[in-house]
Write a protein that holds these residues in place. Structure first.
Motif, PDB file in Angstrom:
ATOM      1  N   ARG A 127      19.418 -79.722  66.110  1.00  0.00           N
ATOM      2  CA  ARG A 127      18.893 -80.808  65.283  1.00  0.00           C
ATOM      3  C   ARG A 127      17.369 -80.807  65.178  1.00  0.00           C
ATOM      4  NH1 ARG A 127      20.943 -84.560  69.839  1.00  0.00           N
ATOM      5  NH2 ARG A 127      19.041 -84.848  70.999  1.00  0.00           N
ATOM      6  N   PHE A 128      16.730 -79.814  65.773  1.00  0.00           N
ATOM      7  CA  PHE A 128      15.272 -79.746  65.799  1.00  0.00           C
ATOM      8  C   PHE A 128      14.650 -79.857  64.414  1.00  0.00           C
ATOM      9  CE2 PHE A 128      11.323 -77.333  65.514  1.00  0.00           C
ATOM     10  CZ  PHE A 128      10.550 -78.000  66.457  1.00  0.00           C
ATOM     11  N   GLU A 129      15.110 -79.069  63.470  1.00  0.00           N
ATOM     12  CA  GLU A 129      14.501 -79.060  62.132  1.00  0.00           C
ATOM     13  C   GLU A 129      14.712 -80.391  61.411  1.00  0.00           C
ATOM     14  OE1 GLU A 129      12.414 -76.870  61.206  1.00  0.00           O
ATOM     15  OE2 GLU A 129      12.848 -75.380  62.747  1.00  0.00           O
ATOM     16  N   ILE A 130      15.871 -81.003  61.609  1.00  0.00           N
ATOM     17  CA  ILE A 130      16.134 -82.315  61.001  1.00  0.00           C
ATOM     18  C   ILE A 130      15.192 -83.352  61.597  1.00  0.00           C
ATOM     19  CG2 ILE A 130      17.854 -84.147  60.694  1.00  0.00           C
ATOM     20  CD1 ILE A 130      18.413 -81.573  59.045  1.00  0.00           C
ATOM     21  N   GLU A 131      14.996 -83.301  62.900  1.00  0.00           N
ATOM     22  CA  GLU A 131      14.076 -84.229  63.558  1.00  0.00           C
ATOM     23  C   GLU A 131      12.671 -84.092  62.991  1.00  0.00           C
ATOM     24  OE1 GLU A 131      14.560 -83.122  67.645  1.00  0.00           O
ATOM     25  OE2 GLU A 131      16.202 -84.544  67.948  1.00  0.00           O
ATOM     26  N   ARG A 132      12.204 -82.848  62.847  1.00  0.00           N
ATOM     27  CA  ARG A 132      10.860 -82.625  62.308  1.00  0.00           C
ATOM     28  C   ARG A 132      10.766 -83.143  60.866  1.00  0.00           C
ATOM     29  NH1 ARG A 132      11.083 -81.896  66.702  1.00  0.00           N
ATOM     30  NH2 ARG A 132      10.378 -84.007  66.507  1.00  0.00           N
ATOM     31  N   ALA A 133      11.806 -82.909  60.084  1.00  0.00           N
ATOM     32  CA  ALA A 133      11.795 -83.384  58.698  1.00  0.00           C
ATOM     33  C   ALA A 133      11.660 -84.904  58.658  1.00  0.00           C
ATOM     34  CB  ALA A 133      13.065 -82.929  57.968  1.00  0.00           C
ATOM     35  N   PHE A 134      12.441 -85.605  59.479  1.00  0.00           N
ATOM     36  CA  PHE A 134      12.362 -87.065  59.483  1.00  0.00           C
ATOM     37  C   PHE A 134      11.078 -87.578  60.124  1.00  0.00           C
ATOM     38  CE2 PHE A 134      16.954 -87.115  58.494  1.00  0.00           C
ATOM     39  CZ  PHE A 134      16.907 -88.002  57.432  1.00  0.00           C
ATOM     40  N   ASP A 135      10.416 -86.763  60.925  1.00  0.00           N
ATOM     41  CA  ASP A 135       9.102 -87.140  61.445  1.00  0.00           C
ATOM     42  C   ASP A 135       8.052 -87.092  60.332  1.00  0.00           C
ATOM     43  OD1 ASP A 135      10.118 -87.410  64.011  1.00  0.00           O
ATOM     44  OD2 ASP A 135       9.344 -85.468  64.719  1.00  0.00           O
ATOM     45  N   LEU A 136       8.235 -86.181  59.381  1.00  0.00           N
ATOM     46  CA  LEU A 136       7.216 -85.956  58.356  1.00  0.00           C
ATOM     47  C   LEU A 136       7.500 -86.605  56.992  1.00  0.00           C
ATOM     48  CD1 LEU A 136       6.554 -82.183  59.077  1.00  0.00           C
ATOM     49  CD2 LEU A 136       5.104 -84.120  59.699  1.00  0.00           C
ATOM     50  N   LEU A 137       8.741 -86.601  56.584  1.00  0.00           N
ATOM     51  CA  LEU A 137       9.064 -87.058  55.233  1.00  0.00           C
ATOM     52  C   LEU A 137       8.614 -88.481  54.900  1.00  0.00           C
ATOM     53  CD1 LEU A 137      12.565 -85.422  54.720  1.00  0.00           C
ATOM     54  CD2 LEU A 137      10.445 -84.879  53.497  1.00  0.00           C
ATOM     55  N   PRO A 138       8.733 -89.455  55.803  1.00  0.00           N
ATOM     56  CA  PRO A 138       8.316 -90.801  55.421  1.00  0.00           C
ATOM     57  C   PRO A 138       6.855 -90.887  54.980  1.00  0.00           C
ATOM     58  CG  PRO A 138       9.702 -90.931  57.351  1.00  0.00           C
ATOM     59  CD  PRO A 138       9.414 -89.461  57.107  1.00  0.00           C
ATOM     60  N   HIS A 139       5.968 -90.227  55.689  1.00  0.00           N
ATOM     61  CA  HIS A 139       4.570 -90.337  55.270  1.00  0.00           C
ATOM     62  C   HIS A 139       4.132 -89.230  54.315  1.00  0.00           C
ATOM     63  CE1 HIS A 139       4.090 -87.891  58.960  1.00  0.00           C
ATOM     64  NE2 HIS A 139       2.989 -87.428  58.414  1.00  0.00           N
ATOM     65  N   ILE A 140       4.737 -88.064  54.389  1.00  0.00           N
ATOM     66  CA  ILE A 140       4.348 -86.992  53.472  1.00  0.00           C
ATOM     67  C   ILE A 140       4.905 -87.247  52.073  1.00  0.00           C
ATOM     68  CG2 ILE A 140       4.513 -84.520  52.975  1.00  0.00           C
ATOM     69  CD1 ILE A 140       2.682 -85.163  55.342  1.00  0.00           C
ATOM     70  N   VAL A 141       6.169 -87.585  51.980  1.00  0.00           N
ATOM     71  CA  VAL A 141       6.782 -87.857  50.678  1.00  0.00           C
ATOM     72  C   VAL A 141       6.619 -89.329  50.307  1.00  0.00           C
ATOM     73  CG1 VAL A 141       8.948 -87.906  49.374  1.00  0.00           C
ATOM     74  CG2 VAL A 141       8.425 -85.960  50.832  1.00  0.00           C
ATOM     75  N   GLY A 142       7.144 -90.212  51.153  1.00  0.00           N
ATOM     76  CA  GLY A 142       7.146 -91.636  50.826  1.00  0.00           C
ATOM     77  C   GLY A 142       5.768 -92.211  50.604  1.00  0.00           C
ATOM     78  N   SER A 143       4.891 -92.076  51.575  1.00  0.00           N
ATOM     79  CA  SER A 143       3.553 -92.660  51.456  1.00  0.00           C
ATOM     80  C   SER A 143       2.713 -91.981  50.386  1.00  0.00           C
ATOM     81  CB  SER A 143       2.809 -92.587  52.794  1.00  0.00           C
ATOM     82  OG  SER A 143       3.322 -93.527  53.687  1.00  0.00           O
ATOM     83  N   SER A 144       2.786 -90.668  50.305  1.00  0.00           N
ATOM     84  CA  SER A 144       1.973 -89.968  49.308  1.00  0.00           C
ATOM     85  C   SER A 144       2.332 -90.403  47.895  1.00  0.00           C
ATOM     86  CB  SER A 144       2.141 -88.453  49.448  1.00  0.00           C
ATOM     87  OG  SER A 144       1.655 -88.031  50.694  1.00  0.00           O
ATOM     88  N   TRP A 145       3.618 -90.444  47.600  1.00  0.00           N
ATOM     89  CA  TRP A 145       4.048 -90.858  46.264  1.00  0.00           C
ATOM     90  C   TRP A 145       3.741 -92.331  46.022  1.00  0.00           C
ATOM     91  CZ3 TRP A 145       5.016 -86.034  47.160  1.00  0.00           C
ATOM     92  CH2 TRP A 145       5.394 -85.192  46.128  1.00  0.00           C
ATOM     93  N   ALA A 146       3.880 -93.151  47.056  1.00  0.00           N
ATOM     94  CA  ALA A 146       3.568 -94.581  46.919  1.00  0.00           C
ATOM     95  C   ALA A 146       2.093 -94.770  46.596  1.00  0.00           C
ATOM     96  CB  ALA A 146       3.942 -95.333  48.196  1.00  0.00           C
ATOM     97  N   VAL A 147       1.221 -94.072  47.306  1.00  0.00           N
ATOM     98  CA  VAL A 147      -0.215 -94.188  47.056  1.00  0.00           C
ATOM     99  C   VAL A 147      -0.542 -93.769  45.625  1.00  0.00           C
ATOM    100  CG1 VAL A 147      -2.451 -93.142  47.620  1.00  0.00           C
ATOM    101  CG2 VAL A 147      -1.004 -94.044  49.437  1.00  0.00           C
TER     102      VAL A 147
END
Length: 103
Positions: A6-26
């Motif tokens: 599950r390592f890669e999934i964990e890393r994805a969920f560590d990054l996606l909220p601020h890389i995708v979510g926050s970036s697009w929101a800004v």
């Protein structure tokens, strides 16, 4: 499930909220000339953009051999959604503060 599975999934969920979510929101707030959204407005917009990743999060659900990882993804996704809305995702909150300060 082993940690390495599950390592890669964990890393994805560590990054996606601020890389995708926050970036697009800004980008959305900037282009709409909204300089001071409330934290709640910002969090909702972050979640809106992160939820656009749902097809990726659900991509393993149809494969019978991947049910364990699919369950893990679902639980981790719900955890991240909760962290965003509750204000406990530190990286999303950092991005909000930066936008308000330097927007």
């Amino acid at each position: 499930m082993r940690n390495d599975e599950r390592f890669e999934i964990e890393r994805a969920f560590d990054l996606l909220p601020h890389i995708v979510g926050s970036s697009w929101a800004v980008i959305w707030f900037r282009l709409n000339k909204i300089k001071n959204p409330t934290r709640e407005e910002y969090r909702k917009k972050v979640l809106e953009y992160l939820k656009m990743m749902e097809p990726v999060f659900e991509s393993y659900k149809t494969d019978k051999g991947l049910t364990e990882i699919a369950k893990y993804i679902e639980s981790r996704k719900q955890e991240e959604y909760h962290k965003i809305i509750s204000g406990t995702n530190v990286e999303v909150e950092k991005r909000y503060n930066r936008y308000i300060d330097y927007g």
